[in-house]
Design an enzyme around this catalytic site. Structure first.
Site, mmCIF file in Angstrom:
data_model
loop_
_atom_site.group_PDB
_atom_site.id
_atom_site.type_symbol
_atom_site.label_atom_id
_atom_site.label_comp_id
_atom_site.label_asym_id
_atom_site.label_seq_id
_atom_site.Cartn_x
_atom_site.Cartn_y
_atom_site.Cartn_z
ATOM 1 N N PHE A 125 0.845 -1.190 0.000
ATOM 2 C CA PHE A 125 0.000 0.000 0.000
ATOM 3 C C PHE A 125 0.878 1.237 0.000
ATOM 4 O O PHE A 125 1.792 1.352 0.827
ATOM 5 C CB PHE A 125 -0.921 0.023 1.224
ATOM 6 N N LEU A 127 0.825 5.176 0.572
ATOM 7 C CA LEU A 127 0.090 6.342 1.069
ATOM 8 C C LEU A 127 1.015 7.531 1.305
ATOM 9 O O LEU A 127 0.800 8.614 0.776
ATOM 10 C CB LEU A 127 -0.640 5.990 2.368
ATOM 11 N N GLY A 133 3.019 12.820 5.403
ATOM 12 C CA GLY A 133 3.256 11.687 6.286
ATOM 13 C C GLY A 133 2.085 11.541 7.238
ATOM 14 O O GLY A 133 1.059 10.961 6.902
ATOM 15 N N THR A 160 6.249 -0.240 2.478
ATOM 16 C CA THR A 160 6.711 -1.585 2.821
ATOM 17 C C THR A 160 6.281 -2.551 1.724
ATOM 18 O O THR A 160 5.125 -2.558 1.313
ATOM 19 C CB THR A 160 6.130 -2.035 4.170
ATOM 20 N N GLY A 343 26.935 -4.838 28.721
ATOM 21 C CA GLY A 343 27.707 -4.623 27.500
ATOM 22 C C GLY A 343 27.349 -5.604 26.399
ATOM 23 O O GLY A 343 27.371 -5.265 25.207
ATOM 24 N N GLU A 366 1.970 3.447 10.537
ATOM 25 C CA GLU A 366 0.510 3.453 10.650
ATOM 26 C C GLU A 366 0.007 4.419 11.722
ATOM 27 O O GLU A 366 -0.917 4.126 12.480
ATOM 28 C CB GLU A 366 -0.034 2.035 10.896
#
Length: 386
Positions: A125, A127, A133, A160, A343, A366
């Protein structure tokens, strides 16, 4: 999780099946995929054989026909094993196919959904744009009707699956004179369309095996029959897909954080300092308790929102709350996991640094946490008791 919510036997069996499969076939390769940034095609092929590439898609179109809770379980367990695989399936099903399920014609559904469910095609998708954004209504991509086609010019970003997708649902402005979102429509684009060109794969902090890329449209010819839904209703229709999508992102975050908590519990049992395992240190125990408690709270809200939505309530407030609490809690849990590893947690010898890199996106994709707070506030302001 204990059955504080009405999970069915089918839900439990699905979780068992996916957890077992993902633990054996997906998790062992997650670190390698992260290092090489290789798209998880092999994983998708295996998931297609199990029918897991179409969990929320109706059976008549090749899917499993399962409910939102089952879909959340699927993404949670896949993300627990490999978040890059989880988000790839999420974008394929929830973003690429669900708009076609909800707003497509029967012909569009029959043309695209079966091939996506069986793994032959990958869906996506588009967008977001460079200037659109969080403010998705600021879409500048333009679609102009020209006979039997729409001519599309513009670009998308942060898509994506974009660079590998065969089918992409995009938004474009069809009426430039309409105010903001009212002139935006949706279209189904195929990778072979004239004028379509995917951009380079983004070099991301986390989820490095998933494909995220720009999409470029230069006089792209889209057949008029590929208009998805009515002209001018693309933005409104996409907003309707966001509520369940937010719950699924919450489930993805939970899966990553559960992996981080499990890895941390195993580590503190084995790591010795001052002559005993650090799991016997009260400060360590308190931190583990806080991690588990926040996760449980987020999990309960996430699945409560999923159950509420699938019972017919849009549940915008609960959906936004679930994404907000689950993503922020999961990021915090992954940070704590690194801290408790000391560490070692900062090295790639242990997986917790990958979990933190992967989970951070869930607070952004999203709808950012800030957008979720706006949604929640607006729902509250509309209540009589506020």
């Amino acid at each position: 999780m204990a059955d504080a919510l009405p999970f069915t036997d089918e839900h439990h069996l699905l979780r068992e099946m996916i957890h077992g499969y993902a633990s054996e076939h997906i998790a062992p390769k997650a670190a390698e995929l992260d290092a090489t940034k290789e798209f998880p095609r092999e994983h998708l092929a295996g998931l297609a054989e199990l029918g897991l590439l179409g969990v929320p898609i109706p059976e008549e179109y090749g899917g499993m026909g399962a409910d939102l809770v089952s879909y959340c379980i699927t993404i949670e367990e896949l993300s627990r094993a490999c978040a890059s695989t989880g988000i790839t399936v999420l974008a394929h099903c929830g973003l690429g196919m669900i708009p076609i399920v909800n707003f497509g014609t029967h012909e569009q559904k029959m043309k695209y959904l079966p091939k996506c469910c069986n793994g032959e095609w990958i869906a996506a998708f588009g967008l977001s744009e460079p200037t659109a954004g969080s403010d998705a209504a600021a879409t500048k991509t333009r679609a102009v009707r020209d006979g039997d086609y729409y001519i599309v010019n513009g670009s998308k970003m942060w898509t994506t699956n974009g660079g590998v997708a065969d089918v992409i649902v995009i938004t474009a402005r069809t009426d430039p004179d309409s105010k903001r979102s009212r002139g935006i429509s949706s279209f189904i684009v195929e990778k072979g369309f004239e004028g379509f060109e995917p951009g380079k794969k983004e070099d991301k902090l986390g989820l490095r095996a998933s494909m995220t890329s720009q999409l470029f449209f230069e006089d792209m010819k889209v057949p008029a029959e590929n208009l998805l839904g009515a002209e001018g209703e693309g933005f409104k229709n996409f907003m309707r897909t966001l509520d369940p999508g937010r719950v699924v992102i919450a489930a993805m975050a939970l899966g990553i954080a559960k992996a981080a908590l499990a890895a941390t519990v195993e580590y503190v049992r084995q790591r010795e300092q001052f002559g005993k395992p650090i799991s016997k240190q009260q400060t360590v125990q308190f931190r583990l308790a806080d991690m588990a408690t926040r996760l449980r709270a987020a999990e309960l809200l996430t699945y409560a929102a999923a159950f509420r939505y699938q019972m017919g309530d849009r549940a915008s407030d609960d959906c936004a709350m679930s994404k907000l609490i689950a993503t922020e809690a999961s990021t915090w849990v992954c940070e704590e996991a690194i801290q408790l590893h000391g560490g070692y947690g900062y090295t790639r010898d242990f997986p917790v640094e990958r979990y933190w890199r992967d989970v951070k996106l869930c607070e952004i994709g999203e709808g950012t946490s800030e957008i979720q707070r706006l949604v929640i506030a607006r729902e509250l302001i509309g209540k009589e008791w506020v």
